[in-house]
Motif scaffolding. Structure first.
Motif, PDB file in Angstrom:
ATOM      1  N   VAL A  71      -0.434  -8.924  10.591  1.00 14.93           N
ATOM      2  CA  VAL A  71      -1.469  -7.893  10.428  1.00 14.93           C
ATOM      3  C   VAL A  71      -2.522  -8.039  11.522  1.00 14.93           C
ATOM      4  CG1 VAL A  71      -3.259  -7.008   8.876  1.00 14.93           C
ATOM      5  CG2 VAL A  71      -1.068  -7.778   7.946  1.00 14.93           C
ATOM      6  N   LEU A  72      -2.846  -9.280  11.869  1.00 11.39           N
ATOM      7  CA  LEU A  72      -3.844  -9.517  12.910  1.00 11.39           C
ATOM      8  C   LEU A  72      -3.385  -8.973  14.263  1.00 11.39           C
ATOM      9  CD1 LEU A  72      -6.532 -10.770  13.771  1.00 11.39           C
ATOM     10  CD2 LEU A  72      -5.315 -12.936  14.114  1.00 11.39           C
ATOM     11  N   SER A  73      -2.095  -9.181  14.595  1.00  6.74           N
ATOM     12  CA  SER A  73      -1.584  -8.681  15.884  1.00  6.74           C
ATOM     13  C   SER A  73      -1.623  -7.158  15.940  1.00  6.74           C
ATOM     14  CB  SER A  73      -0.161  -9.182  16.108  1.00  6.74           C
ATOM     15  OG  SER A  73       0.705  -8.687  15.094  1.00  6.74           O
ATOM     16  N   GLN A  74      -1.305  -6.485  14.831  1.00  6.69           N
ATOM     17  CA  GLN A  74      -1.385  -5.027  14.802  1.00  6.69           C
ATOM     18  C   GLN A  74      -2.837  -4.554  14.819  1.00  6.69           C
ATOM     19  OE1 GLN A  74       0.868  -3.674  11.434  1.00  6.69           O
ATOM     20  NE2 GLN A  74       2.728  -4.739  12.060  1.00  6.69           N
ATOM     21  N   TYR A  75      -3.707  -5.324  14.182  1.00  8.05           N
ATOM     22  CA  TYR A  75      -5.130  -4.970  14.182  1.00  8.05           C
ATOM     23  C   TYR A  75      -5.720  -5.061  15.593  1.00  8.05           C
ATOM     24  CZ  TYR A  75     -10.146  -5.697  13.561  1.00  8.05           C
ATOM     25  OH  TYR A  75     -11.519  -5.632  13.674  1.00  8.05           O
ATOM     26  N   GLN A  76      -5.327  -6.079  16.343  1.00 13.09           N
ATOM     27  CA  GLN A  76      -5.875  -6.267  17.688  1.00 13.09           C
ATOM     28  C   GLN A  76      -5.456  -5.160  18.647  1.00 13.09           C
ATOM     29  OE1 GLN A  76      -4.495 -10.212  18.550  1.00 13.09           O
ATOM     30  NE2 GLN A  76      -6.275 -11.210  17.591  1.00 13.09           N
ATOM     31  N   GLU A  77      -4.307  -4.519  18.389  1.00 14.38           N
ATOM     32  CA  GLU A  77      -3.883  -3.414  19.241  1.00 14.38           C
ATOM     33  C   GLU A  77      -4.798  -2.198  19.090  1.00 14.38           C
ATOM     34  OE1 GLU A  77       0.124  -2.579  18.274  1.00 14.38           O
ATOM     35  OE2 GLU A  77       0.913  -4.508  18.999  1.00 14.38           O
ATOM     36  N   ASP A  78      -5.224  -1.919  17.859  1.00 15.89           N
ATOM     37  CA  ASP A  78      -6.111  -0.771  17.617  1.00 15.89           C
ATOM     38  C   ASP A  78      -6.984  -1.098  16.408  1.00 15.89           C
ATOM     39  OD1 ASP A  78      -7.403   1.591  17.470  1.00 15.89           O
ATOM     40  OD2 ASP A  78      -5.626   2.866  17.318  1.00 15.89           O
ATOM     41  N   PRO A  79      -8.096  -1.823  16.612  1.00 17.23           N
ATOM     42  CA  PRO A  79      -8.913  -2.285  15.482  1.00 17.23           C
ATOM     43  C   PRO A  79      -9.471  -1.154  14.626  1.00 17.23           C
ATOM     44  CG  PRO A  79      -9.516  -3.424  17.508  1.00 17.23           C
ATOM     45  CD  PRO A  79      -8.618  -2.306  17.895  1.00 17.23           C
ATOM     46  N   SER A  83      -7.372  -0.706  10.715  1.00 22.62           N
ATOM     47  CA  SER A  83      -8.095  -1.135   9.521  1.00 22.62           C
ATOM     48  C   SER A  83      -8.117  -0.047   8.451  1.00 22.62           C
ATOM     49  CB  SER A  83      -9.529  -1.533   9.884  1.00 22.62           C
ATOM     50  OG  SER A  83     -10.224  -0.430  10.449  1.00 22.62           O
ATOM     51  N   LYS A  84      -7.939   1.226   8.854  1.00 24.36           N
ATOM     52  CA  LYS A  84      -7.916   2.332   7.889  1.00 24.36           C
ATOM     53  C   LYS A  84      -6.535   2.542   7.282  1.00 24.36           C
ATOM     54  CE  LYS A  84     -11.502   4.749  10.516  1.00 24.36           C
ATOM     55  NZ  LYS A  84     -11.853   5.987  11.259  1.00 24.36           N
ATOM     56  N   THR A  85      -5.501   1.983   7.911  1.00 28.50           N
ATOM     57  CA  THR A  85      -4.125   2.194   7.437  1.00 28.50           C
ATOM     58  C   THR A  85      -3.349   0.885   7.382  1.00 28.50           C
ATOM     59  OG1 THR A  85      -3.386   2.630   9.700  1.00 28.50           O
ATOM     60  CG2 THR A  85      -4.070   4.538   8.383  1.00 28.50           C
ATOM     61  N   HIS A  86      -4.005  -0.216   7.050  1.00 29.91           N
ATOM     62  CA  HIS A  86      -3.329  -1.513   7.111  1.00 29.91           C
ATOM     63  C   HIS A  86      -2.294  -1.641   5.991  1.00 29.91           C
ATOM     64  CE1 HIS A  86      -5.517  -3.305   3.694  1.00 29.91           C
ATOM     65  NE2 HIS A  86      -6.567  -2.652   4.137  1.00 29.91           N
ATOM     66  N   ALA A  87      -1.512  -2.730   6.060  1.00 28.54           N
ATOM     67  CA  ALA A  87      -0.334  -2.878   5.196  1.00 28.54           C
ATOM     68  C   ALA A  87      -0.688  -3.056   3.734  1.00 28.54           C
ATOM     69  CB  ALA A  87       0.492  -4.083   5.669  1.00 28.54           C
ATOM     70  N   GLY A  88      -1.916  -3.419   3.414  1.00 26.79           N
ATOM     71  CA  GLY A  88      -2.276  -3.666   2.022  1.00 26.79           C
ATOM     72  C   GLY A  88      -2.691  -2.436   1.248  1.00 26.79           C
ATOM     73  N   LEU A  89      -2.911  -1.310   1.915  1.00 28.91           N
ATOM     74  CA  LEU A  89      -3.371  -0.100   1.231  1.00 28.91           C
ATOM     75  C   LEU A  89      -2.216   0.537   0.467  1.00 28.91           C
ATOM     76  CD1 LEU A  89      -5.643   1.505   3.988  1.00 28.91           C
ATOM     77  CD2 LEU A  89      -6.347   0.151   2.014  1.00 28.91           C
ATOM     78  N   MET A  90      -2.413   0.736  -0.838  1.00 31.06           N
ATOM     79  CA  MET A  90      -1.385   1.310  -1.688  1.00 31.06           C
ATOM     80  C   MET A  90      -1.727   2.723  -2.149  1.00 31.06           C
ATOM     81  SD  MET A  90       1.142  -0.784  -2.011  1.00 31.06           S
ATOM     82  CE  MET A  90       0.941  -1.337  -0.307  1.00 31.06           C
ATOM     83  N   SER A 479     -13.083 -13.763   8.747  1.00 27.55           N
ATOM     84  CA  SER A 479     -13.025 -13.168  10.081  1.00 27.55           C
ATOM     85  C   SER A 479     -13.458 -11.711   9.998  1.00 27.55           C
ATOM     86  CB  SER A 479     -11.600 -13.264  10.662  1.00 27.55           C
ATOM     87  OG  SER A 479     -10.700 -12.537   9.863  1.00 27.55           O
ATOM     88  N   VAL A 480     -13.755 -11.144  11.158  1.00 33.36           N
ATOM     89  CA  VAL A 480     -14.139  -9.731  11.230  1.00 33.36           C
ATOM     90  C   VAL A 480     -12.959  -8.838  10.863  1.00 33.36           C
ATOM     91  CG1 VAL A 480     -14.970  -7.902  12.760  1.00 33.36           C
ATOM     92  CG2 VAL A 480     -15.892 -10.207  12.970  1.00 33.36           C
ATOM     93  N   ALA A 481     -11.749  -9.233  11.274  1.00 34.46           N
ATOM     94  CA  ALA A 481     -10.556  -8.415  11.019  1.00 34.46           C
ATOM     95  C   ALA A 481     -10.317  -8.253   9.523  1.00 34.46           C
ATOM     96  CB  ALA A 481      -9.340  -9.047  11.695  1.00 34.46           C
ATOM     97  N   ILE A 495      -5.103  -7.340  -0.420  1.00 37.04           N
ATOM     98  CA  ILE A 495      -5.871  -7.877   0.708  1.00 37.04           C
ATOM     99  C   ILE A 495      -4.887  -8.612   1.614  1.00 37.04           C
ATOM    100  CG2 ILE A 495      -7.688  -9.448   1.432  1.00 37.04           C
ATOM    101  CD1 ILE A 495      -9.206  -8.851  -0.968  1.00 37.04           C
ATOM    102  N   PRO A 496      -4.771  -8.224   2.870  1.00 41.44           N
ATOM    103  CA  PRO A 496      -3.682  -8.742   3.712  1.00 41.44           C
ATOM    104  C   PRO A 496      -3.912 -10.157   4.241  1.00 41.44           C
ATOM    105  CG  PRO A 496      -5.005  -7.208   4.974  1.00 41.44           C
ATOM    106  CD  PRO A 496      -5.563  -7.202   3.582  1.00 41.44           C
ATOM    107  N   PHE A 497      -3.972 -11.129   3.342  1.00 41.78           N
ATOM    108  CA  PHE A 497      -3.887 -12.520   3.781  1.00 41.78           C
ATOM    109  C   PHE A 497      -2.882 -13.221   2.874  1.00 41.78           C
ATOM    110  CE2 PHE A 497      -7.197 -12.848   0.552  1.00 41.78           C
ATOM    111  CZ  PHE A 497      -6.909 -14.037  -0.096  1.00 41.78           C
ATOM    112  N   SER A 498      -2.003 -14.016   3.483  1.00 41.46           N
ATOM    113  CA  SER A 498      -0.904 -14.631   2.753  1.00 41.46           C
ATOM    114  C   SER A 498      -1.400 -15.763   1.889  1.00 41.46           C
ATOM    115  CB  SER A 498       0.162 -15.146   3.727  1.00 41.46           C
ATOM    116  OG  SER A 498       0.753 -14.059   4.405  1.00 41.46           O
ATOM    117  N   TRP A 499      -1.002 -15.720   0.629  1.00 43.77           N
ATOM    118  CA  TRP A 499      -1.351 -16.801  -0.288  1.00 43.77           C
ATOM    119  C   TRP A 499      -0.371 -17.945  -0.080  1.00 43.77           C
ATOM    120  CZ3 TRP A 499      -5.757 -16.953  -2.827  1.00 43.77           C
ATOM    121  CH2 TRP A 499      -5.942 -17.944  -3.783  1.00 43.77           C
TER     122      TRP A 499
END
Length: 538
Positions: A71-79, A83-90, A479-481, A495-499
């Motif tokens: 998720v961080l690598s995709q976020y860095q391409e277009d922050p 962030s409006k369409t990240h993988a955790g949004l259902m 982090s900001v991301a 929330i896109p952080f791995s448990w």
């Protein structure tokens, strides 16, 4: 008012603001100090009165966790955009509109029955909504008799004490009259203090009221659940859908919006023949000829197919707001068992977002777990919303139902399509169960509640280890991301952080020790003050 008074008032206001800012900064400093003292040990579980293991709730965000690397690598391409369409949004990007043809037919049905201009019709719609939100499941006959017997004994004791009589010495005729009066009073008290479940007859006027009241929220809730299934399992294309308790056919319209022509057959089962005819009218190209349908492959029937035949297996089985309609617990459990046998891939249960509705969802969930343990061919797991197959921590720890709010567009019966569309919020509980073993993969915590502030977001989340945690996500920690991604989340999203496999948490011992140290310092200071006072007195 003179200039001197104005100046004095201004100075007092500035002084109050300065004092408030000092207190706020001091509290922030205390909180920051506690966060800095965080350690990440092995998970420490507490034991409740029943001997069950319960994880403590922590508030500070552990330093060992951060946003998922992918998720961080995709976020860095277009922050900004990611962030409006990240993988955790259902949730869908926009609140879905009701299909135009559905709205057109629904209005035509109401106009045909001369209800749109009826002044009392809107009051009936509002009343039916209120009935659903305070409805309780039916109680068993044994529980009813036990409760009435307790009330009889209580009222009989009060009657004997008030009249100051000896019940054993009374004449048989007087005893019978006294017991009859006490029984009558007990029955009346039971009816007033207990929720008496009654079946709703969805025919004629009630069916049309149900159409106006529940068409929009039912469609939006099912659209949201199907959207989540499609997003988490994009390779899943249900060839056939079994909709039990189909009502107005909302599941057909929602599934058609998500999977379109990939669904070849829809089987709608409803014991009310009137509701089947109404759903067929809503699907018709013209309500005058309800046999020519907009969506092909839709079938209606009044009974469920037999699970004895292997071909009677459906990739997607939906039961929306049906568990509350069952007249007893035995029939409810038999229905859940039958639906699980008819399921090939996914089984969806939906109920109203009340405590009673959520308990019915948990009842179905636990029954399927028992079937899984007893019969290997009925193996399965929770697909969503739970991130685990353990006891619900929200209901167990906080005695609060796990419900999710959802915004939907109201079906305005008094206006043409597209005019005056307003939004409302629906609360619902649901569970999606999937056949087979649970596959290992990304383990994201799911939000149950979030409060968005300008610089931080306090989040309550259900974690994959079966615990309910409270973390505060800020720009600096972790982090900001992750903070930007969390700002776009709402209850029901991930929330896109791995448990991690080995669960991490904040050490409650650190916080407890700091509190003990503060209390010891305070007590020591009080003792020193007492000694100084005694010396001065001497």
């Amino acid at each position: 008012m003179s200039a001197a008074l104005l100046g004095t008032k201004f100075i007092r206001q500035i002084g109050s603001l300065w004092t408030y800012s000092r207190i706020t900064c001091y509290r922030f400093h205390q909180k920051r100090c506690l966060q800095e003292a965080v350690s990440i040990p092995e998970p420490a579980f507490e034991q409740d009165k029943q001997g069950n293991l319960v994880a403590p709730v922590a508030r500070a965000f552990p330093r060992g966790l951060d946003i998922d690397p992918e998720v961080l690598s995709q976020y860095q391409e277009d922050p900004t955009r990611y962030s409006k369409t990240h993988a955790g949004l259902m949730h869908p990007d926009k609140v879905p509109y009701l299909p135009e043809h559905l709205v057109k037919n629904a209005r035509a049905v109401l106009v045909e029955n001369d209800l749109i201009s009826h002044s009392k019709f809107k009051d009936d719609v509002k009343h039916l909504q209120e009935v659903y939100w305070r409805r309780q499941p039916p109680i068993s006959e044994s529980f009813k008799q036990e409760k009435i017997q307790e009330l009889k004994e209580k009222h009989l004791a009060e009657e004997i004490e008030r009249e100051n009589i000896n019940f054993e010495e009374l004449h048989e005729g007087i005893k019978e009259r006294l017991l009859h009066r006490v029984g009558s009073v007990s029955n009346k008290v039971f009816k007033k203090t207990s929720h008496m479940w009654k079946p709703i007859d969805y025919r004629d006027h009630t069916g049309l009221v149900y159409l106006a009241a529940r068409l929009a929220p039912n469609y939006t809730v099912l659209y949201r659940i199907f959207y989540e299934i499609h997003k988490l399992d994009s390779s899943f294309n249900p060839g056939a859908v079994l909709n039990v308790g189909s009502g107005t056919g909302s599941a057909v319209w929602a599934a058609n919006e998500i999977w379109a022509r990939k669904v070849y057959e829809y089987y709608n089962v409803d014991i009310s023949n009137y509701m089947n005819d109404l759903a067929r009218k809503l699907l018709a190209k013209d309500i005058v000829n309800p046999l020519d349908l907009v969506i092909p492959g839709v079938h209606f029937r009044q009974s469920l197919p037999s699970p004895q035949h292997i071909e009677n297996r459906f990739p997607l089985v939906v039961s929306a707001y049906l568990l509350m309609e069952q007249p007893s617990m035995i029939e409810r459990l038999n229905l859940v068992t039958l639906l699980w046998e008819l399921t090939e891939d996914y089984l969806v249960f939906v109920e109203h977002g009340t405590t009673a509705g959520y308990r019915l969802i948990l009842e179905a969930r636990e029954l399927i777990f028992k079937l899984r343990d007893r019969y290997p061919d009925l193996d399965g797991h929770v697909f969503s919303p739970c991130t685990h197959d353990m006891v619900c921590p929200k209901l167990y720890l906080k005695n609060s139902p796990c419900t999710f709010p959802l915004e939907y567009r109201i079906f305005n019966i008094g206006k043409e399509y597209g005019q005056g569309y307003t939004k409302a919020t629906e609360r619902y509980s649901y569970v999606v169960l999937k056949k087979g073993k649970k596959q290992e993969g990304k383990r994201y915590p799911r939000l149950t509640n979030v409060l968005h502030k300008s610089a931080h977001s306090p989040c309550t989340m259900c974690c994959p280890d079966g615990t309910l945690r409270q973390f505060v996500v800020t720009r600096k920690r972790p982090s900001v991301a992750l903070h930007k991604c969390t700002k776009r989340c709402s209850p029901g999203d991930f929330i896109p952080f791995s448990w991690p496999d080995t669960s991490t948490q904040i050490s409650d011992n650190v916080n407890n020790e700091s509190r003990k140290q503060k209390n010891n310092d305070k007590n020591l200071k009080n003792v020193e003050n007492d000694i100084n006072i005694e010396e001065n007195l001497k």
